[in-house]
Motif scaffolding. Structure first.
Motif, mmCIF file in Angstrom:
data_model
loop_
_atom_site.group_PDB
_atom_site.id
_atom_site.type_symbol
_atom_site.label_atom_id
_atom_site.label_comp_id
_atom_site.label_asym_id
_atom_site.label_seq_id
_atom_site.Cartn_x
_atom_site.Cartn_y
_atom_site.Cartn_z
ATOM 1 N N LEU A 1 -6.512 -6.513 6.375
ATOM 2 C CA LEU A 1 -5.202 -6.114 6.863
ATOM 3 C C LEU A 1 -4.109 -6.497 5.882
ATOM 4 O O LEU A 1 -4.141 -7.572 5.274
ATOM 5 C CB LEU A 1 -4.918 -6.755 8.222
ATOM 6 N N ASP A 2 -3.127 -5.615 5.730
ATOM 7 C CA ASP A 2 -1.977 -5.853 4.862
ATOM 8 C C ASP A 2 -1.047 -6.866 5.530
ATOM 9 O O ASP A 2 -0.651 -6.693 6.685
ATOM 10 C CB ASP A 2 -1.244 -4.532 4.622
ATOM 11 N N LEU A 3 -0.696 -7.938 4.797
ATOM 12 C CA LEU A 3 0.145 -9.002 5.356
ATOM 13 C C LEU A 3 1.491 -9.131 4.651
ATOM 14 O O LEU A 3 2.238 -10.073 4.908
ATOM 15 C CB LEU A 3 -0.596 -10.338 5.284
ATOM 16 N N GLN B 1 -7.240 -13.594 3.548
ATOM 17 C CA GLN B 1 -7.969 -12.371 3.856
ATOM 18 C C GLN B 1 -8.187 -12.286 5.355
ATOM 19 O O GLN B 1 -8.989 -13.045 5.917
ATOM 20 C CB GLN B 1 -9.297 -12.366 3.090
ATOM 21 N N LEU B 2 -7.413 -11.410 5.991
ATOM 22 C CA LEU B 2 -7.540 -11.184 7.429
ATOM 23 C C LEU B 2 -8.454 -9.974 7.611
ATOM 24 O O LEU B 2 -8.093 -8.845 7.267
ATOM 25 C CB LEU B 2 -6.177 -10.945 8.066
ATOM 26 N N THR C 1 -1.481 -8.858 0.232
ATOM 27 C CA THR C 1 -1.616 -9.965 1.177
ATOM 28 C C THR C 1 -0.823 -11.163 0.673
ATOM 29 O O THR C 1 0.053 -11.023 -0.174
ATOM 30 C CB THR C 1 -3.105 -10.304 1.412
ATOM 31 N N ILE C 2 -1.154 -12.332 1.192
ATOM 32 C CA ILE C 2 -0.400 -13.549 0.897
ATOM 33 C C ILE C 2 -1.274 -14.479 0.061
ATOM 34 O O ILE C 2 -2.428 -14.744 0.411
ATOM 35 C CB ILE C 2 0.048 -14.239 2.198
ATOM 36 N N GLY C 3 -0.731 -14.948 -1.034
ATOM 37 C CA GLY C 3 -1.424 -15.900 -1.882
ATOM 38 C C GLY C 3 -0.835 -17.289 -1.723
ATOM 39 O O GLY C 3 0.378 -17.448 -1.539
ATOM 40 N N VAL C 4 -1.703 -18.276 -1.794
ATOM 41 C CA VAL C 4 -1.281 -19.674 -1.715
ATOM 42 C C VAL C 4 -1.966 -20.432 -2.846
ATOM 43 O O VAL C 4 -3.190 -20.443 -2.926
ATOM 44 C CB VAL C 4 -1.644 -20.324 -0.360
ATOM 45 N N GLN D 1 3.378 -13.035 -2.780
ATOM 46 C CA GLN D 1 2.800 -11.709 -2.536
ATOM 47 C C GLN D 1 1.771 -11.431 -3.619
ATOM 48 O O GLN D 1 2.073 -11.513 -4.811
ATOM 49 C CB GLN D 1 3.878 -10.630 -2.548
ATOM 50 N N VAL D 2 0.557 -11.122 -3.213
ATOM 51 C CA VAL D 2 -0.525 -10.848 -4.155
ATOM 52 C C VAL D 2 -1.261 -9.590 -3.713
ATOM 53 O O VAL D 2 -1.174 -9.176 -2.548
ATOM 54 C CB VAL D 2 -1.517 -12.029 -4.255
ATOM 55 N N THR D 3 -1.966 -8.989 -4.651
ATOM 56 C CA THR D 3 -2.707 -7.767 -4.363
ATOM 57 C C THR D 3 -4.202 -8.016 -4.525
ATOM 58 O O THR D 3 -4.649 -8.553 -5.542
ATOM 59 C CB THR D 3 -2.274 -6.632 -5.302
#
Length: 308
Positions: free
Chosen positions: A204-206, A115-116, A239-242, A223-225
């Protein structure tokens, strides 16, 4: 920096107890207060203590994944929550680690959302807009800090990197000392919800950075929402999921591993923090997907026993 020799020396120090750790403790290296690492670890500790009270499971607050591996290496924790990209770096011996560490996993327990965060009333709309700005890229010793460095480097965006724990980062964004903060955690993160109420935030969308990150670092990024309404913004954000993995010390006894896995499987519904939106996961199908680390052999055997 962690070397393989230092890691193994730390692991050997715990051998010889019926349950690892001083006085029979099982310590879970978790994360910062207010984050899902700590909340999940507390729930896990409670369930494990209920099943096997003699284990005396405790939660250790830390600054995140890199520090958690350090705790395992130093013999200061028996279990650790670790982001998949940090675990991959540890196993391959890439920065911030100096040589490969032979780590396994007991399960893939939930998804972390990168989460940016910027002020909703500010001009920043994209990562590129942060060029030359002060950005808190996660606390020192956190997986977010490792990811943040990779993100801005791969995006060729030069920022003035600060490294604040979450409480300090939200204060700094609110006061204008930083123009953005990066947080890796669940949805919603209470501290970010509070900040949203106080000043209004934008995520921000990543999504556009995922292909490059996967090319450079492998398939540890998804890629996650973030659903609309997670915070006050009604619009979904990509955004990006890890994945977050539960990592054992090499010396953790088989009975303790079996107990841990059984709790993960049988008590899954009790291991999701109440404030979670349901975007995290904890089920048998995802638990065994521990890439980039292999399942610990005792964990694999326990899953087979439980599910055939």
């Amino acid at each position: 920096m962690l070397s393989r020799r230092g890691f193994l020396l730390g692991a050997l120090g715990a051998v010889g107890c019926s349950y690892t750790g001083p006085s029979g403790r099982v310590r879970i290296a978790a994360g910062e207060a207010g984050g899902f690492y700590v909340e999940f670890a507390r729930l896990l500790a409670g369930e494990m203590n209920a099943v096997e009270p003699e284990l005396r499971v405790e939660v250790v607050e830390t600054l995140g994944s890199v520090m958690n591996i350090s705790r395992i290496a130093a013999g200061e924790a028996e279990l650790a929550l670790v982001l998949a990209d940090t675990l991959a770096a540890a196993r391959s011996g890439t920065a911030p680690f100096t040589s490969p560490l032979e780590l396994t996993a007991l399960g893939r327990v939930y998804e972390n959302y990168m989460q940016l965060v910027v002020r909703a009333d500010g001009p920043i709309r994209t990562l590129s807009d942060l060029s030359g700005q002060h950005v808190s890229l996660g606390a020192s010793g956190s997986g977010a800090a490792l990811f943040g460095s990779r993100l801005v480097t791969s995006a060729a965006v030069s920022v003035v990197a600060d490294h604040h724990p979450l409480a300090e980062a939200t204060s700094a964004l609110g006061s204008g000392r930083v123009q953005a903060l990066l947080w890796s955690g669940g949805l919603p993160t209470p501290a970010l919800a509070d900040l949203d109420t106080a000043i209004g935030i934008r995520l921000l969308d990543l999504a556009s950075y995922i292909p490059m990150l996967r090319t450079l670092y492998g398939p540890v990024y998804d890629q996650v929402t973030i659903p609309g309404g997670t915070y006050r913004d009604p619009n979904p954000i990509t955004t990006i999921g890890v994945p977050n993995l539960l990592v054992p010390a090499p010396s953790l006894p088989t009975p303790t591993i079996r107990t841990t896995v059984q709790v993960l499987v049988d008590r899954a519904t009790h291991l999701v923090p109440q404030q979670a939106l349901g975007t995290q996961y904890l089920d048998a199908r995802s638990l065994i997907d521990t890439v980039p680390a292999p399942l610990h052999p005792a964990a694999a055997a326990t899953y087979r026993t439980l599910h055939g």
